[in-house]
Design a protein around this motif. Structure first.
Motif, mmCIF file in Angstrom:
data_model
loop_
_atom_site.group_PDB
_atom_site.id
_atom_site.type_symbol
_atom_site.label_atom_id
_atom_site.label_comp_id
_atom_site.label_asym_id
_atom_site.label_seq_id
_atom_site.Cartn_x
_atom_site.Cartn_y
_atom_site.Cartn_z
ATOM 1 N N SER A 51 -15.386 19.639 -8.874
ATOM 2 C CA SER A 51 -14.269 19.245 -9.727
ATOM 3 C C SER A 51 -12.926 19.747 -9.189
ATOM 4 O O SER A 51 -11.892 19.130 -9.413
ATOM 5 N N GLU A 52 -12.956 20.880 -8.454
ATOM 6 C CA GLU A 52 -11.710 21.424 -7.930
ATOM 7 C C GLU A 52 -11.123 20.529 -6.832
ATOM 8 O O GLU A 52 -9.936 20.571 -6.555
ATOM 9 N N ARG A 53 -11.980 19.719 -6.212
ATOM 10 C CA ARG A 53 -11.523 18.877 -5.116
ATOM 11 C C ARG A 53 -11.338 17.418 -5.547
ATOM 12 O O ARG A 53 -11.144 16.546 -4.707
ATOM 13 N N GLU A 54 -11.394 17.154 -6.841
ATOM 14 C CA GLU A 54 -11.253 15.789 -7.337
ATOM 15 C C GLU A 54 -9.836 15.277 -7.131
ATOM 16 O O GLU A 54 -8.860 16.023 -7.252
ATOM 17 N N SER A 55 -9.730 14.002 -6.860
ATOM 18 C CA SER A 55 -8.420 13.364 -6.738
ATOM 19 C C SER A 55 -7.831 13.127 -8.126
ATOM 20 O O SER A 55 -8.514 13.263 -9.143
ATOM 21 N N ASP A 56 -6.547 12.767 -8.152
ATOM 22 C CA ASP A 56 -5.909 12.452 -9.431
ATOM 23 C C ASP A 56 -6.614 11.287 -10.105
ATOM 24 O O ASP A 56 -6.816 11.295 -11.320
#
Length: 212
Positions: A51-56
């Protein structure tokens, strides 16, 4: 309108949190999320921490999907509600959440007459609910301040409603509804404020999703 017929616990696992879609079961050790709190599918376990690397876009999509699943709505209808919110004065995100809260099945759930929105939807579908003393069997019907929601007189002899009288007082009811548990009815006093709606929903991300 259609409804989701698959396993609802899978929806909670996909969102990474409990959405309380199965009523009392969600509070018990039987809850599937307690046993398998990872996303469903072959790679569900390996997706933890992403989740920390999710895009907008991913965050916006997840916010929209979560709201859809909480209220049990398909995409086409949810988009229509967003269009209604967009045409109203005020904050579009708040307008959207207020519109969702005004659905008849949600109001029946908020009044404590059902343990989940799915159960409330079934009660409405079966014709147990009246709006202003008129039979209402459409769960997506939008009620408004001043409307009176009640249980049909002929349905009150059913075991479900008799047993409900023993537990309904222990279920919370929001301040924007004036509930009369003795008569199994309630009046919509006003539109709900943002603080009275699920705080885990992010309406701003939903607005951003549809504004792309």
């Amino acid at each position: 309108m259609g409804k989701y017929l698959g396993p609802v616990c899978k929806l909670c696992r996909r969102e990474g949190e409990k959405l309380f879609l199965k009523g009392e079961r969600c509070y018990s050790p039987k809850c599937s999320f307690e046993k398998r709190g990872f996303a469903p599918g072959q790679h569900g376990r390996t997706q933890q921490g992403r989740s920390e690397r999710e895009s907008d876009y991913a965050r916006q999509l997840r916010a929209k999907q979560k709201a859809r699943r909480v209220y049990g709505i398909f995409e086409r209808q949810f988009r229509r509600y967003f269009g209604l919110a967009l045409r109203k004065k005020g904050l579009t995100g708040l307008n959207l959440l207020q519109t969702l809260e005004m659905r008849l099945d949600n109001v029946v759930f908020r009044m404590g007459f059902a343990s989940s929105r799915a159960q409330a939807r079934q009660l409405v579908n079966h014709g147990h609910i009246q709006v202003n003393n008129h039979r209402a069997d459409i769960p997506s019907m939008l009620v408004k301040p001043g409307d009176v929601i009640s249980v049909k007189e002929s349905a009150r002899s059913l075991t479900y409603w008799k047993d409900l009288l023993d537990v309904v007082d222990r279920r919370t009811c929001p301040m924007w509804i004036d509930r009369d548990t003795k008569n199994l009815s309630g009046r919509i006093l006003r539109l709900p404020e943002r603080s009275e709606i699920d705080g885990n929903l992010n309406e701003q991300l939903i607005v951003e999703y549809y504004s792309r």
